[in-house]
Design a protein around this motif. Structure first.
Motif, PDB file in Angstrom:
ATOM      1  N   GLU A 144       0.860  -1.177   0.000  1.00 34.65           N
ATOM      2  CA  GLU A 144       0.000   0.000   0.000  1.00 34.65           C
ATOM      3  C   GLU A 144       0.900   1.232   0.000  1.00 34.65           C
ATOM      4  OE1 GLU A 144      -3.262   0.147   2.798  1.00 34.65           O
ATOM      5  OE2 GLU A 144      -4.320  -0.500   0.992  1.00 34.65           O
ATOM      6  N   LYS A 145       0.410   2.271  -0.614  1.00 34.82           N
ATOM      7  CA  LYS A 145       1.252   3.475  -0.733  1.00 34.82           C
ATOM      8  C   LYS A 145       1.565   4.033   0.649  1.00 34.82           C
ATOM      9  CE  LYS A 145       0.414   5.239  -5.287  1.00 34.82           C
ATOM     10  NZ  LYS A 145      -0.826   4.580  -5.693  1.00 34.82           N
ATOM     11  N   LYS A 146       2.753   4.555   0.776  1.00 30.96           N
ATOM     12  CA  LYS A 146       3.175   5.146   2.052  1.00 30.96           C
ATOM     13  C   LYS A 146       2.205   6.238   2.469  1.00 30.96           C
ATOM     14  CE  LYS A 146       7.638   4.670   3.849  1.00 30.96           C
ATOM     15  NZ  LYS A 146       8.897   4.351   3.274  1.00 30.96           N
ATOM     16  N   GLY A 147       1.836   6.219   3.732  1.00 30.40           N
ATOM     17  CA  GLY A 147       0.952   7.283   4.207  1.00 30.40           C
ATOM     18  C   GLY A 147      -0.502   6.880   4.179  1.00 30.40           C
ATOM     19  N   THR A 148      -0.831   5.848   3.357  1.00 31.79           N
ATOM     20  CA  THR A 148      -2.226   5.411   3.303  1.00 31.79           C
ATOM     21  C   THR A 148      -2.689   4.948   4.671  1.00 31.79           C
ATOM     22  OG1 THR A 148      -1.453   4.397   1.281  1.00 31.79           O
ATOM     23  CG2 THR A 148      -3.790   4.181   1.784  1.00 31.79           C
ATOM     24  N   ASP A 149      -1.779   4.215   5.369  1.00 32.61           N
ATOM     25  CA  ASP A 149      -2.190   3.665   6.657  1.00 32.61           C
ATOM     26  C   ASP A 149      -2.455   4.769   7.673  1.00 32.61           C
ATOM     27  OD1 ASP A 149       0.457   4.208   6.463  1.00 32.61           O
ATOM     28  OD2 ASP A 149       1.140   2.497   7.665  1.00 32.61           O
ATOM     29  N   VAL A 150      -1.682   5.829   7.607  1.00 34.03           N
ATOM     30  CA  VAL A 150      -1.920   6.945   8.535  1.00 34.03           C
ATOM     31  C   VAL A 150      -3.291   7.560   8.245  1.00 34.03           C
ATOM     32  CG1 VAL A 150      -1.041   9.123   9.406  1.00 34.03           C
ATOM     33  CG2 VAL A 150       0.540   7.401   8.554  1.00 34.03           C
ATOM     34  N   TYR A 151      -3.579   7.665   6.947  1.00 33.87           N
ATOM     35  CA  TYR A 151      -4.862   8.218   6.517  1.00 33.87           C
ATOM     36  C   TYR A 151      -6.016   7.374   7.059  1.00 33.87           C
ATOM     37  CZ  TYR A 151      -8.361   9.925   3.194  1.00 33.87           C
ATOM     38  OH  TYR A 151      -9.465  10.442   2.623  1.00 33.87           O
ATOM     39  N   TYR A 152      -5.913   6.033   6.868  1.00 29.80           N
ATOM     40  CA  TYR A 152      -6.948   5.117   7.383  1.00 29.80           C
ATOM     41  C   TYR A 152      -7.055   5.249   8.892  1.00 29.80           C
ATOM     42  CZ  TYR A 152      -7.061   2.499   3.016  1.00 29.80           C
ATOM     43  OH  TYR A 152      -7.201   2.121   1.730  1.00 29.80           O
ATOM     44  N   TYR A 153      -5.880   5.352   9.518  1.00 32.19           N
ATOM     45  CA  TYR A 153      -5.831   5.373  10.980  1.00 32.19           C
ATOM     46  C   TYR A 153      -6.700   6.493  11.543  1.00 32.19           C
ATOM     47  CZ  TYR A 153      -3.828   4.954  15.622  1.00 32.19           C
ATOM     48  OH  TYR A 153      -3.657   4.760  16.959  1.00 32.19           O
ATOM     49  N   TRP A 154      -6.695   7.633  10.870  1.00 33.57           N
ATOM     50  CA  TRP A 154      -7.496   8.757  11.338  1.00 33.57           C
ATOM     51  C   TRP A 154      -8.954   8.614  10.952  1.00 33.57           C
ATOM     52  CZ3 TRP A 154      -5.922  11.568  15.077  1.00 33.57           C
ATOM     53  CH2 TRP A 154      -4.545  11.747  15.259  1.00 33.57           C
ATOM     54  N   LEU A 155      -9.185   7.875   9.854  1.00 30.72           N
ATOM     55  CA  LEU A 155     -10.516   7.887   9.272  1.00 30.72           C
ATOM     56  C   LEU A 155     -11.445   6.817   9.837  1.00 30.72           C
ATOM     57  CD1 LEU A 155     -11.112  10.015   7.285  1.00 30.72           C
ATOM     58  CD2 LEU A 155     -10.919   8.347   5.445  1.00 30.72           C
ATOM     59  N   VAL A 156     -10.955   5.572   9.982  1.00 33.36           N
ATOM     60  CA  VAL A 156     -11.854   4.473  10.335  1.00 33.36           C
ATOM     61  C   VAL A 156     -11.305   3.686  11.509  1.00 33.36           C
ATOM     62  CG1 VAL A 156     -12.806   4.176   8.053  1.00 33.36           C
ATOM     63  CG2 VAL A 156     -10.709   2.999   8.661  1.00 33.36           C
ATOM     64  N   SER A 157     -12.190   2.881  12.140  1.00 31.66           N
ATOM     65  CA  SER A 157     -11.735   2.041  13.244  1.00 31.66           C
ATOM     66  C   SER A 157     -10.966   0.854  12.667  1.00 31.66           C
ATOM     67  CB  SER A 157     -12.929   1.552  14.042  1.00 31.66           C
ATOM     68  OG  SER A 157     -13.661   0.629  13.287  1.00 31.66           O
ATOM     69  N   PRO A 158      -9.991   0.333  13.417  1.00 34.88           N
ATOM     70  CA  PRO A 158      -9.218  -0.802  12.906  1.00 34.88           C
ATOM     71  C   PRO A 158     -10.101  -2.008  12.582  1.00 34.88           C
ATOM     72  CG  PRO A 158      -8.686  -0.333  15.215  1.00 34.88           C
ATOM     73  CD  PRO A 158      -9.474   0.810  14.704  1.00 34.88           C
ATOM     74  N   GLU A 159     -11.175  -2.216  13.388  1.00 32.41           N
ATOM     75  CA  GLU A 159     -12.035  -3.373  13.147  1.00 32.41           C
ATOM     76  C   GLU A 159     -12.706  -3.274  11.775  1.00 32.41           C
ATOM     77  OE1 GLU A 159     -12.100  -1.694  15.987  1.00 32.41           O
ATOM     78  OE2 GLU A 159     -11.566  -3.157  17.543  1.00 32.41           O
ATOM     79  N   ALA A 160     -13.218  -2.073  11.467  1.00 33.45           N
ATOM     80  CA  ALA A 160     -13.877  -1.883  10.184  1.00 33.45           C
ATOM     81  C   ALA A 160     -12.900  -2.133   9.044  1.00 33.45           C
ATOM     82  CB  ALA A 160     -14.448  -0.477  10.083  1.00 33.45           C
ATOM     83  N   LEU A 161     -11.684  -1.630   9.218  1.00 37.28           N
ATOM     84  CA  LEU A 161     -10.671  -1.813   8.176  1.00 37.28           C
ATOM     85  C   LEU A 161     -10.370  -3.300   7.988  1.00 37.28           C
ATOM     86  CD1 LEU A 161      -8.727  -0.362   6.277  1.00 37.28           C
ATOM     87  CD2 LEU A 161      -7.023  -0.505   8.067  1.00 37.28           C
ATOM     88  N   LEU A 162     -10.146  -3.995   9.133  1.00 38.82           N
ATOM     89  CA  LEU A 162      -9.817  -5.420   9.061  1.00 38.82           C
ATOM     90  C   LEU A 162     -10.936  -6.185   8.364  1.00 38.82           C
ATOM     91  CD1 LEU A 162      -7.928  -7.792  10.020  1.00 38.82           C
ATOM     92  CD2 LEU A 162      -9.560  -8.084  11.854  1.00 38.82           C
ATOM     93  N   PRO A 211      -6.196  -4.569  16.286  1.00 42.74           N
ATOM     94  CA  PRO A 211      -5.977  -3.210  16.775  1.00 42.74           C
ATOM     95  C   PRO A 211      -4.563  -2.991  17.318  1.00 42.74           C
ATOM     96  CG  PRO A 211      -8.069  -4.026  17.544  1.00 42.74           C
ATOM     97  CD  PRO A 211      -7.407  -5.160  16.860  1.00 42.74           C
ATOM     98  N   TYR A 212      -3.975  -4.046  17.931  1.00 43.73           N
ATOM     99  CA  TYR A 212      -2.635  -3.885  18.479  1.00 43.73           C
ATOM    100  C   TYR A 212      -1.592  -3.750  17.391  1.00 43.73           C
ATOM    101  CZ  TYR A 212      -4.829  -5.268  22.789  1.00 43.73           C
ATOM    102  OH  TYR A 212      -5.642  -5.322  23.866  1.00 43.73           O
ATOM    103  N   ILE A 213      -1.788  -4.516  16.300  1.00 44.57           N
ATOM    104  CA  ILE A 213      -0.838  -4.411  15.193  1.00 44.57           C
ATOM    105  C   ILE A 213      -0.975  -3.043  14.541  1.00 44.57           C
ATOM    106  CG2 ILE A 213      -0.257  -5.326  12.938  1.00 44.57           C
ATOM    107  CD1 ILE A 213      -1.513  -7.925  13.879  1.00 44.57           C
ATOM    108  N   TRP A 214      -2.217  -2.620  14.436  1.00 43.23           N
ATOM    109  CA  TRP A 214      -2.512  -1.403  13.704  1.00 43.23           C
ATOM    110  C   TRP A 214      -1.942  -0.188  14.417  1.00 43.23           C
ATOM    111  CZ3 TRP A 214      -2.865  -0.322   9.179  1.00 43.23           C
ATOM    112  CH2 TRP A 214      -3.612   0.709   8.650  1.00 43.23           C
ATOM    113  N   ARG A 215      -1.894  -0.271  15.731  1.00 42.69           N
ATOM    114  CA  ARG A 215      -1.450   0.879  16.500  1.00 42.69           C
ATOM    115  C   ARG A 215       0.003   1.219  16.200  1.00 42.69           C
ATOM    116  NH1 ARG A 215      -1.240  -0.114  22.446  1.00 42.69           N
ATOM    117  NH2 ARG A 215      -3.308  -1.038  22.335  1.00 42.69           N
TER     118      ARG A 215
END
Lengths: 219, 226
Positions: free
Chosen positions: A74-92, A214-218
């Motif tokens: 995934e492009k660099k920075g995408t994860d930071v963007y997701y991190y602010w936008l959605v809950s980790p559970e929804a993403l997973l 959630p722990y990995i995502w953090r």
């Protein structure tokens, strides 16, 4: 609501760059073609055991390739963007559901390609379809979590296969066993127990992935 | 001395296991013959391995839950996994020696052999993961997550699937390993102490490893200070 948006986003991205999906399908076709060339005049060697083992090995590596790209690459920075936008559970869950669909597409096309180039010895079509659906869910939830872990390490692709292979062997063995039953046309009674075990493993692994993500995502 | 009573207990129990295990009467069973004594050495290896992996998983969970010091829980988790793998290897090799005399060859692809080999692979993957992450904090968290996931994935592999398929292990069907000495209770007085002794030994070895690592870390910090 977020969940559906995310799944829709995954599908849109996939449609936008067909190259990845096409690449996976081409991988399937070329692998089965190699098998076809090797078995050419000895189709009789392709008994129940060999067919089911080959089918699952080929599909499994397609699954790994499909699952790996859910977080790796995934492009660099995408994860930071997701991190602010959605809950980790929804993403997973969006990734798991999307990967399940993708794995099902891959496995069913794999079955088709096997049928075209080699043979289609499956007698219990319904059970086998159910098996593919169950296996796709199990593999995708495992592989999605593993990809999340691997994407954060150095050489991600090697780590991805090293991490996921031992974890899914139990599932894979079960799949091979049920496939053998389907080829022999043993019906429901023979496969019921194994299908239930597969379902139980799925539930167990998905629940664990849900707890751990959630722990990995953090990080 | 007060805190070390369990180490003494472990030594006493293991000396007793070796002596009584090799000298005492055992039931005469065809094929098994004297190899039945492997029960005191081979089977406890697996019990100890599972115990150590459970402890390792618990420390990983504590690490994720941020209980206690992060560096300490991580160190405990990886050390217990290390010793667990060592006991698993001993279990496999002692089993192979036993199988060589009862089944005729060391490796038969028995469901339990496959299950144990795969669970060792899982923990080797855990070490590979640890080696391939550079950042200390991230390594600890990722490997803790993988450790728990791997343990959950291992449970069906060594506890459920072997019971569903036929295995050549004695006492198969029902509770594996337990039917065998249900036949004859002369083995219980040695088997239970043996299990406890080997488990204590596993914990003891791990505690030594942990202390060694802690000293190494201290030394490194000390050297970095200059």
């Amino acid at each position: 609501m977020n969940l559906f948006r995310l799944i829709e986003k995954e599908i849109r991205i996939e449609m936008a760059r067909m190259a990845v999906l096409a690449g996976l399908l081409l991988y399937l076709i070329s692998t089965v073609f190699i098998l076809y060339v090797s078995f050419q005049f000895r189709q009789n060697l392709l008994n129940a055991v060999v067919w089911s083992a080959l089918f699952w090995v080929v599909s499994f590596f397609a699954f790994i390739n499909a699952g790996a790209k859910s977080f790796i690459g995934e492009k660099k920075g995408t994860d930071v963007y997701y991190y602010w936008l959605v809950s980790p559970e929804a993403l997973l869950f969006s990734k798991i559901i999307y990967n399940t669909l993708l794995c099902m597409v891959l496995a069913f096309s794999g079955w088709l390609i096997f049928g075209l180039l080699l043979s289609n010895p499956i007698e219990d079509t319904l059970i086998f379809s159910l098996l593919i659906a169950l296996a796709a869910t199990g593999f995708s939830s495992t592989l999605t979590l593993m990809s999340g872990i691997a994407s954060r390490s150095g050489n991600s692709h090697v780590v991805m296969s090293v991490l996921s292979l031992p974890v899914v062997i139990g599932m894979l063995l079960n799949c091979v066993k049920i496939t053998r039953n389907c080829i022999d046309g043993l019906g429901w009674d023979a496969s019921q127990g194994h299908l239930l075990v597969l379902l139980a493993i799925n539930v167990l692994l998905t629940a664990t992935a849900y707890l751990l993500f959630p722990y990995i995502w953090r990080s | 001395m007060k805190r070390n009573w369990w180490k003494i207990l472990s030594v006493v129990l293991l000396v007793y296991t070796v002596l009584a295990g090799l000298l005492w009467d055992v039931p005469r069973l065809s094929i098994l013959n004297e190899t039945i004594r492997a029960l005191y050495f081979h089977v406890p290896m697996w019990f100890t391995m599972v115990l150590l992996f459970v402890i390792s998983g618990v420390y990983s969970a504590l690490h994720l839950g941020r209980w206690g010091s992060a560096a300490k829980t991580d160190l405990f988790a990886v050390s217990f996994a290390h010793t667990g793998v060592a006991f698993g290897l001993l279990g496999i090799f002692s089993g192979m020696i036993w199988a060589n005399y009862t089944w005729g060859s060391p490796w038969h692809g028995d469901p339990k052999q496959i299950g144990s080999a795969v669970s060792l692979l899982i923990y080797l993957a855990y070490f590979v993961l640890r080696a391939s992450v550079d950042n200390d904090e991230q390594r600890a968290r990722l490997s803790a997550a993988y450790n728990i996931f791997a343990f959950v994935a291992m449970v069906p592999l060594i506890f459920i699937i072997p019971r569903m398929t036929s295995s050549m292990h004695p006492g198969n069907g029902g509770n594996p390993g337990f039917n065998m000495y249900d036949l004859d209770s002369t083995m219980r007085p040695v088997f239970y102490p043996a299990v406890i002794g080997w488990m204590l030994l596993g914990v003891w070895i791990t505690s030594l490893r942990i202390r060694l690592r802690q000293i190494e870390n201290k030394l490194e910090e000390y050297e970095d200070g200059f």
